[in-house]
Design an enzyme around this catalytic site. Structure first.
Site: not given
Ligand code: FCB
Length: 479
Positions: A128, A379
């Site tokens: 990450h 996410e």
């Molecule tokens: C994504 C990222 C995460 C965080 C969110 C808001 O692009 O993976 O780490 O920054 O956005």
């Protein structure tokens, strides 16, 4: 449209659905000098003046390295059954090469055991965005060797945790690593070289493919290997052929550059045409596409907001914002003839418009493009300017409404035939939001940056109830 939030139409998910939260190592761990860890590109970048809001960095972050037991207990108390976190490469293999550091691996083993003991399914992301600085000094992602180094690291972690972690994600959002890191420079390592960014994209793809093979050789066959793409939903402002071509170009640069080789074994021809003045792609060697195009067990989709584009009347090279920060350099190499527009709708604290229809669209696209591949929303979430009430509680009805809208969109996609197996809210708790420092709060749990105390916001209680019952509570329930 998303389904209405009335108790009369309960939004219920399949029983095996995973209700998770996501974090990443540099954003939460802190303890950057403990256990033999050495700097990553984000340590260097955040300590470089002018790169992050207020010069903030992840030295302490939210001290998860020392508080992981309490954090796991908190997740269990809320009722979550899944947790996605990332491993700090610099903690496990400090220089990015050579033998592993046992202390680093032990930290993650303890974390995983803690999760398993309370019935929370771990999903490990290997990368990450926090490349060991030594590998950047040797050329970083534009350098082919970085892909080999990543495969070696994947093998080490797979051997160490493959007996207890079933869900694996090689890369998180390689678009950000390549184009924010090497083209617009708003993310580490902060380079602004369009040709290097495209080279980085190819080597990230290669890293994913080689790491997938390495993981498979290191782990039991039952484990699942995936990657998380921030696949953009790109919409043209009109059906005018010039606007459609603009949307197509951004779709190639956002999506096709990764899912082309990964899912289909080839880069889109139109991507080569769009970037021909910048690179000749001669670094794509024989056999690379075969190495990249590994069968996957699942695909992770990260979604926040759609993009709205048109053809530009004039050359737009120059300052522009890209969602993660502003730069005078574009993160879209070869697309100076494309204009980005404000998307309609209410906005979160990031300025990102709220549009759950984009999430539905994204899921349905990959349902068509990768038939049979299980999908996870790895996410989704929103930043708001949350503040505790005088009674110490944190009410965030906007986040509840955001989550409700997006989860209902996921459910609607499932009804439309998509195989979505889980959802990971970004983020478990407030944390270091990259170039924005601690200014943007994405957490379902509030973190007091003075004391590092954690307080579940009302959205965490709402989401926990959804996780425990498999049904979305009405939006007002936790208020
Ligand atoms: C994504 C990222 C995460 C965080 C969110 C808001 O692009 O993976 O780490 O920054 O956005």
């Amino acid at each position: 449209m998303p389904e209405p939030a009335t108790p009369a139409t309960p939004v219920t998910f399949p029983p095996a659905f995973l209700w998770g939260a996501a974090t990443s190592a540099y954003q939460i761990e802190g303890a950057v000098r403990e256990g033999g860890r050495t700097p990553s590109i984000w340590d260097t970048f955040s300590h470089t003046p002018g790169k992050t809001a207020g010069g903030e960095h992840g030295d302490i972050a939210v001290d998860h390295y020392h508080r992981y037991r309490d954090d796991v207990a908190m997740m269990a108390g809320l009722g979550l059954n899944a947790y996605r976190f990332s491993i700090s490469w610099s903690r496990v293999q400090p220089t990015g090469r050579g033998p592993a550091v046992q202390v680093g691996l032990d930290f993650y083993r303890r974390l995983v055991d803690e999760l398993l003991a309370v019935g929370i399914k771990p999903a490990v992301t290997l990368y990450h965005w926090d490349l060991p600085q030594e590998l950047e000094d040797a050329g970083g992602w534009p350098e082919r060797d970085t892909a080999d180094r990543f495969a070696e690291y994947a093998q080490i972690v797979g051997e160490a945790l493959g007996d207890r972690v079933e869900q694996w994600i090689t890369l998180n959002e390689p678009w950000c690593s390549a184009f924010l890191g090497y083209a617009s420079g708003v993310h580490a390592p902060g380079r602004t070289d369009p040709a290097a960014s495209l080279k980085a994209a190819h080597h990230l793809n290669l890293a994913h493919g080689l790491a997938t093979s390495a993981l498979r050789s290191a782990m039991p066959a039952r484990n699942s290997v995936a990657l998380s793409l921030n696949s953009s939903v790109v919409r043209p402002v009109s059906q005018d052929p010039a606007d459609l071509a603009a949307a197509r170009k951004i779709d190639d640069l956002a999506n096709g550059v990764f899912h082309g080789p990964i899912l289909h074994g080839a880069y889109p021809e139109s991507l080569f045409a769009a970037t021909e003045l910048i690179t000749d792609w001669s670094y794509v060697e024989d056999g690379d596409l075969r190495a990249i195009n590994q069968p996957l067990d699942a695909l992770g989709l990260n979604y926040y907001t759609p993009a709205l584009v048109s053809a530009a009347d004039n050359d737009l090279s120059g300052p522009r914002a890209d969602g993660h920060g502003a730069s005078q350099f574009s993160p879209w190499p070869g697309a100076d003839d494309v204009a980005f527009h404000q998307t309609p709708g209410e906005r979160t604290e990031m300025g990102w418009s709220i549009d759950p229809t984009g999430l539905h669209e994204l899921i349905m696209r990959y349902t068509r493009e990768a038939p049979g591949l299980p999908l996870y929303i790895t996410e989704n979430g929103a930043a708001y300017d949350d503040k505790p009430d005088p009674d110490g509680r944190v009410h965030d009805p906007e986040r509840i409404s955001y989550l409700h809208g997006h989860l209902a969109a996921v459910r609607r996609a499932v009804s439309d035939g998509a195989d979505v197996r889980g959802y990971y809210l970004w983020s478990l708790m407030d944390n270091f939001e990259w170039a924005y420092g601690y200014e943007k709060r994405f957490g379902a749990v509030y973190v007091d940056y003075g004391t590092l105390a954690r307080t579940p916001k009302s959205s965490a209680l709402w989401y926990g109830q959804a996780a425990r019952t498999g049904t979305l509570p009405p939006v007002a329930v936790a208020e």
